[in-house]
Scaffold this motif. Structure first.
Motif, PDB file in Angstrom:
ATOM      1  N   GLU A  95       0.833  -1.203   0.000  1.00 58.96           N
ATOM      2  CA  GLU A  95       0.000   0.000   0.000  1.00 58.96           C
ATOM      3  C   GLU A  95       0.869   1.255   0.000  1.00 58.96           C
ATOM      4  OE1 GLU A  95      -2.648  -0.523   3.305  1.00 58.96           O
ATOM      5  OE2 GLU A  95      -3.814  -2.057   2.251  1.00 58.96           O
ATOM      6  N   ARG A  96       1.949   1.227   0.771  1.00 56.82           N
ATOM      7  CA  ARG A  96       2.867   2.367   0.820  1.00 56.82           C
ATOM      8  C   ARG A  96       3.552   2.579  -0.533  1.00 56.82           C
ATOM      9  NH1 ARG A  96       6.180   1.504   5.934  1.00 56.82           N
ATOM     10  NH2 ARG A  96       4.157   0.991   6.786  1.00 56.82           N
ATOM     11  N   LEU A  97       3.932   1.477  -1.185  1.00 51.93           N
ATOM     12  CA  LEU A  97       4.564   1.564  -2.506  1.00 51.93           C
ATOM     13  C   LEU A  97       3.603   2.205  -3.515  1.00 51.93           C
ATOM     14  CD1 LEU A  97       7.003   0.732  -4.356  1.00 51.93           C
ATOM     15  CD2 LEU A  97       5.671  -1.297  -4.892  1.00 51.93           C
ATOM     16  N   VAL A  98       2.349   1.780  -3.504  1.00 48.41           N
ATOM     17  CA  VAL A  98       1.348   2.343  -4.410  1.00 48.41           C
ATOM     18  C   VAL A  98       1.192   3.840  -4.147  1.00 48.41           C
ATOM     19  CG1 VAL A  98      -1.126   2.370  -4.955  1.00 48.41           C
ATOM     20  CG2 VAL A  98       0.088   0.204  -4.816  1.00 48.41           C
ATOM     21  N   THR A  99       1.130   4.240  -2.888  1.00 48.98           N
ATOM     22  CA  THR A  99       0.972   5.660  -2.541  1.00 48.98           C
ATOM     23  C   THR A  99       2.146   6.483  -3.047  1.00 48.98           C
ATOM     24  OG1 THR A  99      -0.289   5.061  -0.571  1.00 48.98           O
ATOM     25  CG2 THR A  99       0.636   7.272  -0.634  1.00 48.98           C
ATOM     26  N   VAL A 100       3.364   6.002  -2.804  1.00 45.83           N
ATOM     27  CA  VAL A 100       4.574   6.733  -3.228  1.00 45.83           C
ATOM     28  C   VAL A 100       4.606   6.859  -4.749  1.00 45.83           C
ATOM     29  CG1 VAL A 100       7.092   6.563  -3.362  1.00 45.83           C
ATOM     30  CG2 VAL A 100       5.935   6.167  -1.194  1.00 45.83           C
ATOM     31  N   LEU A 101       4.340   5.764  -5.455  1.00 55.51           N
ATOM     32  CA  LEU A 101       4.376   5.790  -6.918  1.00 55.51           C
ATOM     33  C   LEU A 101       3.252   6.657  -7.494  1.00 55.51           C
ATOM     34  CD1 LEU A 101       5.286   2.096  -7.769  1.00 55.51           C
ATOM     35  CD2 LEU A 101       6.738   4.110  -7.986  1.00 55.51           C
ATOM     36  N   ARG A 102       2.075   6.606  -6.889  1.00 56.66           N
ATOM     37  CA  ARG A 102       0.948   7.406  -7.380  1.00 56.66           C
ATOM     38  C   ARG A 102       1.253   8.900  -7.256  1.00 56.66           C
ATOM     39  NH1 ARG A 102      -4.092   5.004  -5.065  1.00 56.66           N
ATOM     40  NH2 ARG A 102      -3.802   3.498  -6.723  1.00 56.66           N
ATOM     41  N   GLU A 103       1.828   9.304  -6.114  1.00 58.91           N
ATOM     42  CA  GLU A 103       2.178  10.720  -5.923  1.00 58.91           C
ATOM     43  C   GLU A 103       3.259  11.155  -6.911  1.00 58.91           C
ATOM     44  OE1 GLU A 103       3.222  11.165  -1.823  1.00 58.91           O
ATOM     45  OE2 GLU A 103       1.157  10.893  -1.137  1.00 58.91           O
ATOM     46  N   ALA A 104       4.240  10.289  -7.153  1.00 58.68           N
ATOM     47  CA  ALA A 104       5.333  10.639  -8.064  1.00 58.68           C
ATOM     48  C   ALA A 104       4.870  10.645  -9.519  1.00 58.68           C
ATOM     49  CB  ALA A 104       6.493   9.658  -7.885  1.00 58.68           C
ATOM     50  N   ALA A 105       3.869   9.836  -9.849  1.00 50.91           N
ATOM     51  CA  ALA A 105       3.405   9.736 -11.232  1.00 50.91           C
ATOM     52  C   ALA A 105       2.386  10.814 -11.586  1.00 50.91           C
ATOM     53  CB  ALA A 105       2.785   8.358 -11.469  1.00 50.91           C
ATOM     54  N   ALA A 106       1.897  11.531 -10.597  1.00 49.01           N
ATOM     55  CA  ALA A 106       0.880  12.559 -10.851  1.00 49.01           C
ATOM     56  C   ALA A 106       1.433  13.614 -11.807  1.00 49.01           C
ATOM     57  CB  ALA A 106       0.459  13.205  -9.540  1.00 49.01           C
ATOM     58  N   PRO A 107       0.604  14.090 -12.734  1.00 54.42           N
ATOM     59  CA  PRO A 107       1.090  15.116 -13.665  1.00 54.42           C
ATOM     60  C   PRO A 107       1.411  16.408 -12.912  1.00 54.42           C
ATOM     61  CG  PRO A 107      -1.274  14.769 -13.938  1.00 54.42           C
ATOM     62  CD  PRO A 107      -0.790  13.735 -12.976  1.00 54.42           C
ATOM     63  N   PRO A 108       2.350  17.175 -13.442  1.00 53.21           N
ATOM     64  CA  PRO A 108       2.702  18.419 -12.756  1.00 53.21           C
ATOM     65  C   PRO A 108       1.513  19.378 -12.766  1.00 53.21           C
ATOM     66  CG  PRO A 108       3.804  18.286 -14.885  1.00 53.21           C
ATOM     67  CD  PRO A 108       3.127  16.977 -14.658  1.00 53.21           C
ATOM     68  N   PRO A 109       1.400  20.241 -11.745  1.00 51.28           N
ATOM     69  CA  PRO A 109       0.273  21.172 -11.711  1.00 51.28           C
ATOM     70  C   PRO A 109       0.356  22.171 -12.860  1.00 51.28           C
ATOM     71  CG  PRO A 109       1.856  21.690  -9.992  1.00 51.28           C
ATOM     72  CD  PRO A 109       2.303  20.418 -10.618  1.00 51.28           C
ATOM     73  N   ARG A 110      -0.799  22.714 -13.242  1.00 52.42           N
ATOM     74  CA  ARG A 110      -0.823  23.709 -14.309  1.00 52.42           C
ATOM     75  C   ARG A 110      -0.043  24.937 -13.892  1.00 52.42           C
ATOM     76  NH1 ARG A 110      -6.992  23.902 -16.428  1.00 52.42           N
ATOM     77  NH2 ARG A 110      -6.839  22.139 -17.850  1.00 52.42           N
ATOM     78  N   LYS A 111       0.550  25.580 -14.891  1.00 53.27           N
ATOM     79  CA  LYS A 111       1.307  26.786 -14.626  1.00 53.27           C
ATOM     80  C   LYS A 111       0.329  27.930 -14.331  1.00 53.27           C
ATOM     81  CE  LYS A 111       5.624  28.501 -16.040  1.00 53.27           C
ATOM     82  NZ  LYS A 111       6.860  28.026 -16.474  1.00 53.27           N
ATOM     83  N   ARG A 112       0.685  28.770 -13.357  1.00 51.93           N
ATOM     84  CA  ARG A 112      -0.179  29.874 -12.968  1.00 51.93           C
ATOM     85  C   ARG A 112      -0.183  30.945 -14.050  1.00 51.93           C
ATOM     86  NH1 ARG A 112       0.552  34.825 -11.080  1.00 51.93           N
ATOM     87  NH2 ARG A 112      -1.008  35.734  -9.721  1.00 51.93           N
ATOM     88  N   ARG A 113      -1.389  31.414 -14.388  1.00 55.22           N
ATOM     89  CA  ARG A 113      -1.494  32.523 -15.318  1.00 55.22           C
ATOM     90  C   ARG A 113      -1.410  33.821 -14.538  1.00 55.22           C
ATOM     91  NH1 ARG A 113      -6.769  32.195 -18.572  1.00 55.22           N
ATOM     92  NH2 ARG A 113      -6.658  34.444 -18.392  1.00 55.22           N
ATOM     93  N   PRO A 114      -0.386  34.637 -14.782  1.00 56.69           N
ATOM     94  CA  PRO A 114      -0.260  35.855 -13.989  1.00 56.69           C
ATOM     95  C   PRO A 114      -1.423  36.809 -14.252  1.00 56.69           C
ATOM     96  CG  PRO A 114       1.500  35.699 -15.642  1.00 56.69           C
ATOM     97  CD  PRO A 114       0.665  34.479 -15.759  1.00 56.69           C
ATOM     98  N   THR A 115      -1.926  37.416 -13.195  1.00 61.20           N
ATOM     99  CA  THR A 115      -3.020  38.372 -13.313  1.00 61.20           C
ATOM    100  C   THR A 115      -2.628  39.662 -12.618  1.00 61.20           C
ATOM    101  OG1 THR A 115      -4.016  37.524 -11.300  1.00 61.20           O
ATOM    102  CG2 THR A 115      -4.813  36.592 -13.371  1.00 61.20           C
ATOM    103  N   LYS A 116      -3.352  40.722 -12.906  1.00 60.99           N
ATOM    104  CA  LYS A 116      -3.097  42.011 -12.263  1.00 60.99           C
ATOM    105  C   LYS A 116      -4.290  42.356 -11.397  1.00 60.99           C
ATOM    106  CE  LYS A 116      -0.130  43.807 -15.866  1.00 60.99           C
ATOM    107  NZ  LYS A 116       0.045  44.786 -16.926  1.00 60.99           N
ATOM    108  N   PRO A 117      -4.036  43.068 -10.278  1.00 58.57           N
ATOM    109  CA  PRO A 117      -5.174  43.460  -9.431  1.00 58.57           C
ATOM    110  C   PRO A 117      -6.070  44.464 -10.169  1.00 58.57           C
ATOM    111  CG  PRO A 117      -3.096  44.343  -8.570  1.00 58.57           C
ATOM    112  CD  PRO A 117      -2.754  43.456  -9.708  1.00 58.57           C
ATOM    113  N   THR A 118      -7.361  44.379  -9.898  1.00 58.21           N
ATOM    114  CA  THR A 118      -8.307  45.303 -10.525  1.00 58.21           C
ATOM    115  C   THR A 118      -8.173  46.688  -9.912  1.00 58.21           C
ATOM    116  OG1 THR A 118     -10.018  44.792  -8.917  1.00 58.21           O
ATOM    117  CG2 THR A 118      -9.954  43.415 -10.912  1.00 58.21           C
ATOM    118  N   ARG A 119      -8.770  47.678 -10.566  1.00 60.91           N
ATOM    119  CA  ARG A 119      -8.696  49.037 -10.040  1.00 60.91           C
ATOM    120  C   ARG A 119      -9.368  49.120  -8.670  1.00 60.91           C
ATOM    121  NH1 ARG A 119     -11.514  53.399 -13.488  1.00 60.91           N
ATOM    122  NH2 ARG A 119     -13.123  53.365 -11.904  1.00 60.91           N
ATOM    123  N   GLY A 120     -10.504  48.433  -8.519  1.00 58.35           N
ATOM    124  CA  GLY A 120     -11.204  48.430  -7.226  1.00 58.35           C
ATOM    125  C   GLY A 120     -10.350  47.824  -6.129  1.00 58.35           C
TER     126      GLY A 120
END
Length: 145
Positions: A95-120
């Motif tokens: 079970e521990r092996l499956v957990t470790v491999l599943r976490e390592a095999a997960a796709p990388p998170p999406r890259k953050r799209r930079p945003t600017k604060p609104t005027r408000g």
């Protein structure tokens, strides 16, 4: 739940055949009284990530990169010795092996799209800073504006 003697399903793309896993047994520490001295209930489960035929090539690169600190010669080893019974330690290690491999095999998170604060948002931030400054100025004892 994974059971010894059957293939391990890590993800849809990664199923590890039982033949690619190797187990070593040794005497465990911890509870068990005198039985600890006579039974080999501790399990070391090893999986050769670098040479496995079950791992697709693109996934292998990700696993090797993410598990590099845990690998010895491309082999991932998981130890389990917390239970008194060998069967339960084998199950815990799998079970521990499956957990470790599943976490390592997960796709990388999406890259953050930079945003600017609104005027408000900018106006609210500046208004809050002004109020905070007024509070602090009120504490000083000076009443000039």
């Amino acid at each position: 739940m994974t059971t010894p003697g059957s293939d391990l399903r890590v993800t849809r793309r990664l199923v590890i055949p039982d033949a690619e896993l190797s187990e070593r047994f040794s005497r465990s520490s911890g509870p068990g009284g005198q039985g600890v001295n006579t039974t080999s209930s501790r399990v070391e489960l090893s999986f050769d990530v670098a040479r496995s035929t079950a791992v697709p090539d693109d996934l292998r690169q990700r696993l090797l990169a993410r598990l590099g600190h845990r690998l010895a010669g491309g082999v991932l080893t998981i130890a389990a010795g917390e239970h008194r019974e060998q069967r339960r330690n084998r199950q815990a290690a799998r079970e521990r092996l499956v957990t470790v491999l599943r976490e390592a095999a997960a796709p990388p998170p999406r890259k953050r799209r930079p945003t600017k604060p609104t005027r408000g948002a900018k106006e609210r931030r500046l208004a809050a800073k002004k109020r905070r400054g007024d509070v602090k100025r009120g504490r000083s004892g000076r009443y000039d504006e």
